[in-house]
Motif scaffolding. Structure first.
Motif, PDB file in Angstrom:
ATOM      1  N   ARG A 250       0.660   8.390   1.888  1.00 32.01           N
ATOM      2  CA  ARG A 250       0.860   9.766   1.430  1.00 32.01           C
ATOM      3  C   ARG A 250       0.948  10.680   2.645  1.00 32.01           C
ATOM      4  NH1 ARG A 250      -0.112   9.180  -4.016  1.00 32.01           N
ATOM      5  NH2 ARG A 250      -1.604   7.509  -4.556  1.00 32.01           N
TER       6      ARG A 250
ATOM      7  N   GLU B  53      -3.185   9.605   3.349  1.00 31.57           N
ATOM      8  CA  GLU B  53      -3.660   8.254   3.043  1.00 31.57           C
ATOM      9  C   GLU B  53      -2.650   7.267   3.632  1.00 31.57           C
ATOM     10  OE1 GLU B  53      -4.443   7.362  -1.041  1.00 31.57           O
ATOM     11  OE2 GLU B  53      -5.166   9.381  -1.467  1.00 31.57           O
TER      12      GLU B  53
ATOM     13  N   VAL C 254      11.116   7.509  -1.895  1.00 27.12           N
ATOM     14  CA  VAL C 254       9.763   8.002  -2.142  1.00 27.12           C
ATOM     15  C   VAL C 254       9.428   7.809  -3.619  1.00 27.12           C
ATOM     16  CG1 VAL C 254       9.971   9.681  -0.278  1.00 27.12           C
ATOM     17  CG2 VAL C 254      10.513  10.378  -2.590  1.00 27.12           C
ATOM     18  N   GLU C 255       8.180   7.511  -3.904  1.00 26.88           N
ATOM     19  CA  GLU C 255       7.757   7.291  -5.285  1.00 26.88           C
ATOM     20  C   GLU C 255       7.337   8.602  -5.949  1.00 26.88           C
ATOM     21  OE1 GLU C 255       5.151   4.126  -6.067  1.00 26.88           O
ATOM     22  OE2 GLU C 255       6.442   2.640  -5.103  1.00 26.88           O
ATOM     23  N   GLU C 256       6.794   9.528  -5.148  1.00 31.05           N
ATOM     24  CA  GLU C 256       6.379  10.825  -5.683  1.00 31.05           C
ATOM     25  C   GLU C 256       6.666  11.890  -4.637  1.00 31.05           C
ATOM     26  OE1 GLU C 256       2.257  10.704  -6.633  1.00 31.05           O
ATOM     27  OE2 GLU C 256       2.422   8.975  -7.974  1.00 31.05           O
TER      28      GLU C 256
ATOM     29  N   THR D 121       5.031  10.380  -1.295  1.00 32.92           N
ATOM     30  CA  THR D 121       4.350   9.092  -1.331  1.00 32.92           C
ATOM     31  C   THR D 121       5.390   8.003  -1.173  1.00 32.92           C
ATOM     32  OG1 THR D 121       2.646   9.943  -2.825  1.00 32.92           O
ATOM     33  CG2 THR D 121       2.884   7.553  -2.681  1.00 32.92           C
ATOM     34  N   VAL D 122       5.213   7.162  -0.165  1.00 35.46           N
ATOM     35  CA  VAL D 122       6.100   6.020   0.050  1.00 35.46           C
ATOM     36  C   VAL D 122       5.261   4.753   0.014  1.00 35.46           C
ATOM     37  CG1 VAL D 122       7.773   7.326   1.417  1.00 35.46           C
ATOM     38  CG2 VAL D 122       5.893   6.192   2.565  1.00 35.46           C
ATOM     39  N   ARG D 123       5.905   3.659  -0.326  1.00 34.21           N
ATOM     40  CA  ARG D 123       5.206   2.372  -0.401  1.00 34.21           C
ATOM     41  C   ARG D 123       5.778   1.454   0.677  1.00 34.21           C
ATOM     42  NH1 ARG D 123       2.174   0.321  -4.500  1.00 34.21           N
ATOM     43  NH2 ARG D 123       2.935   1.920  -5.951  1.00 34.21           N
ATOM     44  N   THR D 124       4.896   0.894   1.492  1.00 29.20           N
ATOM     45  CA  THR D 124       5.349  -0.014   2.542  1.00 29.20           C
ATOM     46  C   THR D 124       4.292  -1.062   2.813  1.00 29.20           C
ATOM     47  OG1 THR D 124       6.051  -0.205   4.852  1.00 29.20           O
ATOM     48  CG2 THR D 124       4.494   1.554   4.338  1.00 29.20           C
ATOM     49  N   SER D 125       4.745  -2.282   3.076  1.00 27.35           N
ATOM     50  CA  SER D 125       3.819  -3.356   3.440  1.00 27.35           C
ATOM     51  C   SER D 125       3.582  -3.397   4.939  1.00 27.35           C
ATOM     52  CB  SER D 125       4.387  -4.705   2.968  1.00 27.35           C
ATOM     53  OG  SER D 125       5.676  -4.919   3.520  1.00 27.35           O
TER      54      SER D 125
ATOM     55  N   PRO E  69       0.817  -1.220   0.000  1.00 29.92           N
ATOM     56  CA  PRO E  69       0.000   0.000   0.000  1.00 29.92           C
ATOM     57  C   PRO E  69       0.848   1.266   0.000  1.00 29.92           C
ATOM     58  CG  PRO E  69      -0.017  -1.062   2.155  1.00 29.92           C
ATOM     59  CD  PRO E  69       0.652  -2.016   1.228  1.00 29.92           C
ATOM     60  N   LEU E  70       0.255   2.332  -0.543  1.00 24.14           N
ATOM     61  CA  LEU E  70       0.907   3.634  -0.595  1.00 24.14           C
ATOM     62  C   LEU E  70       0.550   4.442   0.648  1.00 24.14           C
ATOM     63  CD1 LEU E  70       0.280   4.581  -4.339  1.00 24.14           C
ATOM     64  CD2 LEU E  70       2.455   3.926  -3.309  1.00 24.14           C
TER      65      LEU E  70
END
Length: 304
Positions: A244, A300, A260-262, A276-280, A241-242
């Motif tokens: 924000r 988010e 960071v992705e964005e 925006t970072v992505r982490t499980s 999941p992202l």
């Protein structure tokens, strides 16, 4: 095609400059890629990286310079990479201490080669080598775990781990099929296929409480691939999941420290940054936000 390891790429980058200098009229990219056994796309990525490497100062006059002419490339400035290396006193001492540190590691496969290198560097360094003599080398890398993991790799046997997961503050038991050992930023990691989660994982050795070599052979499945670490150790899955966040000016460092992705500038808060970072692991994200002491606002996901 299997992604190149960091060590393989470093070796290739060091060889590329003298290779190109030996061909002053340039060489076709396809021919160079064939000589190094890589794809032309990989060679172009290597050349792009070489372009931003060079001498301290890091200005245009300090960096390796390349000229592209159609499908050919040649080196126009080597940034000193073809000159014999001369070590300063600090550099010589650091290198000698590093080699001595390697010799202290249990189960070192290339101990004889390291000893020869240490003897040669010490003889060439002369007086700086004497400055390194009083330095006491102590390696705290869970030596016993490292030796056991090395034994499992050499014997191609599965391992049973008692492993601490800091993000969940939980100790786990798992059986893994070892693939390789890595030393990254001063920490040893075991890359292995974890049978519990059915995926490739990195295990930091100083978080392994117990490890034992099993009688059964290690058998990573075909989908177990070694991770390309050029993008760093932390590489969340695409389905993770992202998260924000809006960061205050004092927390903008997050964008430099984490992948960071964005990111984009925002006016609320003033001088802030939206990332925006992505982490499980939302527990990790919760602790990160809490540690920033109000300098981050979660947009988010809602549950965070």
């Amino acid at each position: 095609m299997t992604a190149p390891s960091t060590a393989e790429r470093m070796t290739r980058l060091l060889a590329l400059v003298p290779y190109l200098q030996a061909r002053p009229d340039g060489v076709r990219l396809a021919d160079a890629a064939g000589d190094f056994g890589v794809t032309e796309a990989q060679l172009r990525r290597d050349l792009d990286l070489l372009w931003v490497c060079g001498l301290p100062g890091h200005g245009p006059g300090d960096l390796i310079d390349l000229a592209f002419e159609g499908d050919r490339v040649r080196v126009t400035f080597t940034a000193g990479m073809v000159r014999p290396l001369k070590l300063s006193t600090d550099e010589a001492v650091a290198l000698i201490v590093a080699l001595r540190t390697l010799l202290e590691l249990p189960g070192l496969a290339e101990g004889e080669a390291v000893s020869r290198a240490l003897a040669k560097v010490s003889a060439a360094a002369g007086h700086p080598a004497e400055a390194a003599a009083p330095v006491v080398v102590s390696v705290d890398a869970r030596e016993q775990s490292l030796a056991v993991v090395r034994a499992g790799l050499e014997r191609h046997r599965a391992l049973h781990l008692h492993y601490y997961v800091p993000s969940r503050d939980e100790r786990t038991e798992r059986t893994v099929d070892p693939m390789r050992l890595l030393l990254v930023d001063g920490h040893w990691y075991l890359e292995a296929w974890c049978r519990n989660v059915e995926g490739t994982r990195l295990f930091r050795l100083d978080r392994i409480d117990e490890v034992a070599v099993l009688d059964e052979p290690a058998a990573p499945p075909p989908e177990a691939h070694e991770r390309d670490l050029d993008d760093g150790l932390y590489q969340p899955a695409a389905e993770a999941p992202l998260v924000r966040l809006r960061l205050a000016r004092t927390a903008r460092w997050i964008a430099d420290y984490y992948p960071v992705e964005e990111q984009s500038e925002v006016s609320d808060p003033p001088g802030g940054l939206a990332v925006t970072v992505r982490t499980s692991d939302l527990a990790w994200a919760r602790r990160l936000v809490a540690s920033l002491g109000g300098a981050a606002t979660v947009d988010e996901p809602a549950e965070l």
